[in-house]
Write a protein that holds these residues in place. Sequence first.
Motif, short mmCIF file in Angstrom:
data_model
loop_
_atom_site.label_atom_id
_atom_site.label_comp_id
_atom_site.label_asym_id
_atom_site.label_seq_id
_atom_site.Cartn_x
_atom_site.Cartn_y
_atom_site.Cartn_z
N PHE B 49 41.41 45.57 26.43
CA PHE B 49 40.64 46.48 28.05
C PHE B 49 40.98 45.15 29.43
CE2 PHE B 49 37.56 47.98 24.65
CZ PHE B 49 38.34 49.16 24.83
N ASP B 50 39.99 45.27 30.69
CA ASP B 50 40.47 44.46 31.79
C ASP B 50 40.59 43.23 31.31
OD1 ASP B 50 40.73 44.37 34.70
OD2 ASP B 50 38.02 44.01 34.83
N TRP B 51 40.44 42.42 30.46
CA TRP B 51 40.10 41.25 29.56
C TRP B 51 41.40 40.38 28.85
CZ3 TRP B 51 35.96 38.15 31.13
CH2 TRP B 51 34.49 39.14 31.80
N TYR B 103 27.40 18.29 38.03
CA TYR B 103 25.68 19.29 37.72
C TYR B 103 24.69 19.07 37.08
CZ TYR B 103 30.32 21.95 38.44
OH TYR B 103 31.42 22.08 39.68
N TYR B 114 23.06 23.70 31.03
CA TYR B 114 24.52 24.22 30.71
C TYR B 114 25.44 24.62 31.08
CZ TYR B 114 26.73 27.42 27.27
OH TYR B 114 27.55 28.45 26.82
N LEU B 115 26.33 24.53 31.83
CA LEU B 115 27.15 25.25 32.38
C LEU B 115 28.74 24.94 32.04
CD1 LEU B 115 26.21 23.64 36.02
CD2 LEU B 115 26.20 25.84 35.54
N THR B 116 29.46 26.36 32.48
CA THR B 116 31.08 26.59 31.93
C THR B 116 31.99 26.82 32.83
OG1 THR B 116 30.30 28.90 31.33
CG2 THR B 116 29.94 27.68 29.61
N SER B 117 33.48 27.10 33.11
CA SER B 117 34.00 27.21 33.82
C SER B 117 35.28 28.37 32.91
CB SER B 117 34.37 26.31 34.85
OG SER B 117 35.07 27.53 35.74
N TYR B 119 37.08 31.16 33.28
CA TYR B 119 38.20 31.45 33.53
C TYR B 119 38.34 30.96 34.98
CZ TYR B 119 36.72 34.95 30.07
OH TYR B 119 36.62 35.34 28.80
N LYS B 120 37.95 30.17 35.47
CA LYS B 120 38.64 29.36 36.93
C LYS B 120 39.04 27.56 36.33
CE LYS B 120 38.20 27.68 41.34
NZ LYS B 120 39.29 27.72 41.62
N ARG B 122 38.64 24.50 36.02
CA ARG B 122 38.10 22.55 36.60
C ARG B 122 37.61 22.00 36.03
NH1 ARG B 122 34.13 27.47 38.54
NH2 ARG B 122 33.91 27.02 40.62
N ILE B 221 33.87 42.12 23.92
CA ILE B 221 34.76 43.11 24.42
C ILE B 221 36.08 43.27 23.50
CG2 ILE B 221 36.81 43.39 26.34
CD1 ILE B 221 34.42 42.46 27.91
N GLN C 360 36.84 42.48 34.53
CA GLN C 360 36.15 41.20 34.05
C GLN C 360 35.89 41.06 36.16
OE1 GLN C 360 39.12 38.83 32.84
NE2 GLN C 360 38.41 37.00 33.70
N LYS C 363 37.94 38.53 38.34
CA LYS C 363 39.66 37.68 38.74
C LYS C 363 39.27 39.29 40.36
CE LYS C 363 41.68 41.39 35.25
NZ LYS C 363 42.51 41.81 34.51
N THR C 369 32.24 32.52 39.69
CA THR C 369 33.52 31.90 38.49
C THR C 369 33.04 30.46 37.86
OG1 THR C 369 34.35 30.59 40.05
CG2 THR C 369 35.87 32.03 39.29
N GLY C 371 30.09 29.23 35.29
CA GLY C 371 29.06 31.01 34.46
C GLY C 371 28.69 30.25 33.79
N SER C 372 27.08 30.73 33.46
CA SER C 372 26.36 30.47 32.63
C SER C 372 25.40 30.20 33.46
CB SER C 372 26.03 29.33 31.56
OG SER C 372 26.88 30.33 30.44
#
Lengths: 425, 425, 425
Positions: B49-51, B103, B114-117, B119-120, B122, B221, C360, C363, C369, C371-372
């Motif tokens: 799909f969009d991902w 953070y 608990y953090l994530t990135s 789709y960008k 970092r 997805i 998404q 984007k 950007t 997350g969580s």
Amino acid sequence: MKAKIEHYFDKLFPINRSLTGNGNRETLKILSEIIDLAITEVPSGTPCFDWTVPAEWNVKEAWIKDSNGNKIIDFSKNNLHLLGYSEPFHGKISFKELKPHLYTLPDQPDLIPYLTSYYKRRWGFCLTHNQFLQLDQNETYEVFIDSSLDTNGSMTIGEAIIKGKTEEEILFSTNICHPSLANNELSGSLVSAFIYNKLKEQKELKYTYRFLFIPETIGSIYTLSVKGEHWRKNLKAGFVITCVGDNNKFTYKRSRMGNSLPDRVVETILKQTEEAYNIIDFFPSGSDERQYCSPGFNLPVGALMRTMYGQYPEYHTSGDNKEYISFEAMEKSVLKYLEIIELIEKNEKYINTMPYGEPQLGKRGLYPTLGSQKKNYGFVIKIIRWILNMADGENDLITISEKSKIDIKDLLPVINKLIEKGILK
Amino acid sequence: MKAKIEHYFDKLFPINRSLTGNGNRETLKILSEIIDLAITEVPSGTPCFDWTVPAEWNVKEAWIKDSNGNKIIDFSKNNLHLLGYSEPFHGKISFKELKPHLYTLPDQPDLIPYLTSYYKRRWGFCLTHNQFLQLDQNETYEVFIDSSLDTNGSMTIGEAIIKGKTEEEILFSTNICHPSLANNELSGSLVSAFIYNKLKEQKELKYTYRFLFIPETIGSIYTLSVKGEHWRKNLKAGFVITCVGDNNKFTYKRSRMGNSLPDRVVETILKQTEEAYNIIDFFPSGSDERQYCSPGFNLPVGALMRTMYGQYPEYHTSGDNKEYISFEAMEKSVLKYLEIIELIEKNEKYINTMPYGEPQLGKRGLYPTLGSQKKNYGFVIKIIRWILNMADGENDLITISEKSKIDIKDLLPVINKLIEKGILK
Amino acid sequence: MKAKIEHYFDKLFPINRSLTGNGNRETLKILSEIIDLAITEVPSGTPCFDWTVPAEWNVKEAWIKDSNGNKIIDFSKNNLHLLGYSEPFHGKISFKELKPHLYTLPDQPDLIPYLTSYYKRRWGFCLTHNQFLQLDQNETYEVFIDSSLDTNGSMTIGEAIIKGKTEEEILFSTNICHPSLANNELSGSLVSAFIYNKLKEQKELKYTYRFLFIPETIGSIYTLSVKGEHWRKNLKAGFVITCVGDNNKFTYKRSRMGNSLPDRVVETILKQTEEAYNIIDFFPSGSDERQYCSPGFNLPVGALMRTMYGQYPEYHTSGDNKEYISFEAMEKSVLKYLEIIELIEKNEKYINTMPYGEPQLGKRGLYPTLGSQKKNYGFVIKIIRWILNMADGENDLITISEKSKIDIKDLLPVINKLIEKGILK
């Protein structure tokens, strides 16, 4: 009417009734003085769905004597003493042998229970627990039951019909299988008969009215086997008339559908005419409504009672007697059913013949000619406007009453007037 | 079961999981000891799909040293210390340069966030606010992140299927993308695996059961892009299994439809078996239910949780650890899901084969032969009558339970008996 | 706007209005300074459904003099003094002869009642009860009513239209038949005119807006006879604008349908913007809504008022004057109607163009950007998710607002942004 009901109650109460037998025939014969009953004899052994009409049961005498020859239990004194459908028996037996044949109510030691054994051969006696406690455990008893179970006999049912303009039908169904029991169920037969008696006087009935006098369960199952298809097409509303003799508030048990015509009519009438009453959702126990509302038929049949079966301590005991009931209450039950019938007859989906804007009421003499008066134009104008606005062929009279919050008794005369003026049909 | 759950918890908790990577592979391998998982590797770059499936992320080591060479933050001590999907980095930098990469949670100064990135690109470290406050602002720090982001890698997902008599499907979906976090979300994987483990023992399942172990959002997805059409035709009920490890009351989040099969089943079971619980309408945030319930699919998928994500202070911090959860509660979560499955399997629209009046229960040994007893005929007769009256092919078991106010656990044995007697099918 | 409303109120208030006549023409001419009215003259005698347009009524002067020649009642001082549609009369009569022609309010002895006799020829005067009590019962009075009832006259109605992109129509209907009465009904004409005045400035309206200025009852019945069929096809929402000038909370009277577009829109706006308000089910009395909602048309027409007609003591008396109303409240009534129009224009069934899983957002610059994050992702993300999840072409904006519990004012800017990004249409 009250006195007439009492007169017939006194004649009918002592008779021994059951699923079948001469007591039922005699009961229907006496009721025929009030209602034009056609009698049908259904032969024992007739199959109906999963059931078979049982052998005909009759009793000449039944008693227990002690060794001195004293009748200590006697069917002729109270027909509840004999277990319903007891087979014949004669013999001298010890207390120990007798005991399994005796039925009492330890919690209500002064009352004789009402018990039957229709579909398994047994014999037995019902007595008060106090009587039971006085029995001598060392005594030898003579038991005599002069009953007969005739497989060539028949089940007797009574039916009366008032023909209306259409084949669409309203059913009243009541039971004739209870012996000397007053509220459940002699009250049902008496109220049914007097509803007929009053309704017969009315002209131009829209619906056809059928009154059934049948033994419980087997009677309704048999009748469904004969009339079920007809009712599926034509029955608009039905009522099981049971427990309508006591002086307490009305209880209405809804049909299985829950919003059928009888449900809507009875709930409207009770709400608008009674201060207190109970509404109970359908449940598949109780009386013949559970046959009429079995899933294969699912007929629009409810039950308007006073105190419901099983909900009063005297139920199915010798305490359900003349003292428990009220003839005034029974008359009121008849009149309440007549109000219900009136609403059923009048519950049309009326049509406003001038639906585009309001008709000019003034030129028809339906409106004060002095406009814009500060005070309200009066209740009648309000009723006229509600009826004309709602009369689109979709809303029946009950819906108009619900939406307008105007009682049926106030709507009816205005509806008649508007019909007369040609604005409504 | 409790001890086995704890055993696997201890093995799985320390592993670094994310959307992709070796930690996820190891997690699924260990889970395969409980559940027969088939593993699929979905190549990075796969469009859905969009991902797009992201590059595969793996970490060898990651730390911050002070100028004395002391590791003051170390991924090997707690994998939450590293921002999820951190890109590789090595260098000596001032506090001022380091600060934007750190953070903390000032309001919960003892917990690592608990953090994530995903789709960008970092890099960053998560630490307790107290640790942060002790950092020397004049110090130069050595930062080392030995991570890789492989565009030729893959996303690993696990799936297990128990075939039933039909292709109609029940889905259990849980997430494997959370690193050392206990309730959200290791509890989901463990409970799912043990449901499978118990369900596998059952014979003659009507439905086919699918268990999915996927990373959140991209995993569902992707799976929808492959299975969405199949589910639109065949999915009868689905559950996102998340936050099922704590000892608090159950919370059910309805599917978008609001009255789908899982909604009706779970609400029936909770009402009849739990003293307290929460029901929450669907809202389009949360976990993978918002993908399954996106408007293009609108699948019957709900989420039975205990304390919902975001509703407990330890959520998405190092406080969501072994102390926060209960293995007894996790076992009960498994059993509750098994009760739900039982009702899903049995929730037929039964048909009374003798729907015209009542069948004669007495001759089938289902009724006492002594009639008209004053006391109620017993609970079983009541249940029989309700089932037979409602079994018209329109009402399913849940509806029968609602209308009769009889619990599922009481209805089920009677239904089996009536089927055996040939009166019900 | 407040000052402009007051300016026009002062000009319009003293004019004698009725079903017909020069006062109505003058009123519409003055209103034409605010709203582009097209004037229609409907000849007396024109039939419309059950009604006929009445003769045109005009009054030059009307008074009662005592024997000393003092005018004790004078139409030129307050046009309420003359019974509406009084026929001409001149003569000297005793108090006894005069008395049946006098109308007062004994319960509100300082107020002149407002009365009419449109459809029966009469003459009469209205006066305060205190004035009445001071009349000399032995006096001879000279009565002069220089009125005319011209069967060759006409009924004057005004109409303004703002064309939109479609023929689908929104109707605002108000009355011009009340003489010197402020809330009921000069407020309606003023608020209608200023709604038009503001709405005219807006570009790209989807719907066509019709503003009607008509006498009550006969005006709406006549217009229905001409436009009824058109409205049955094209009317999306209509409003009777009446009693909008006082400073009390809003009252909305629903259309006969009860859940039509105007009902849903007004109830949504009131709920989300007012602390207190009343919602009243349709009833077939009141103003022209009872014509628009007559069963032959059953149009989606409600009435947003402040204090409803008949519910305040000054109603239909000389107490309904400038002191009773508030120009600030009238301005707010205009603005409230404009909010309603805005929602009517925007209440589409939007469609998510990417309905399979979530798009998404990151984007597209619609999502953080990182997350969580433990804290909620912010209100905008929540709004985006609700809109995208609900935008399946079935739910209109009002439904989205109801289900998400997010106010229209918060949804609208996000909807515009999503349309701009191509995700919504």
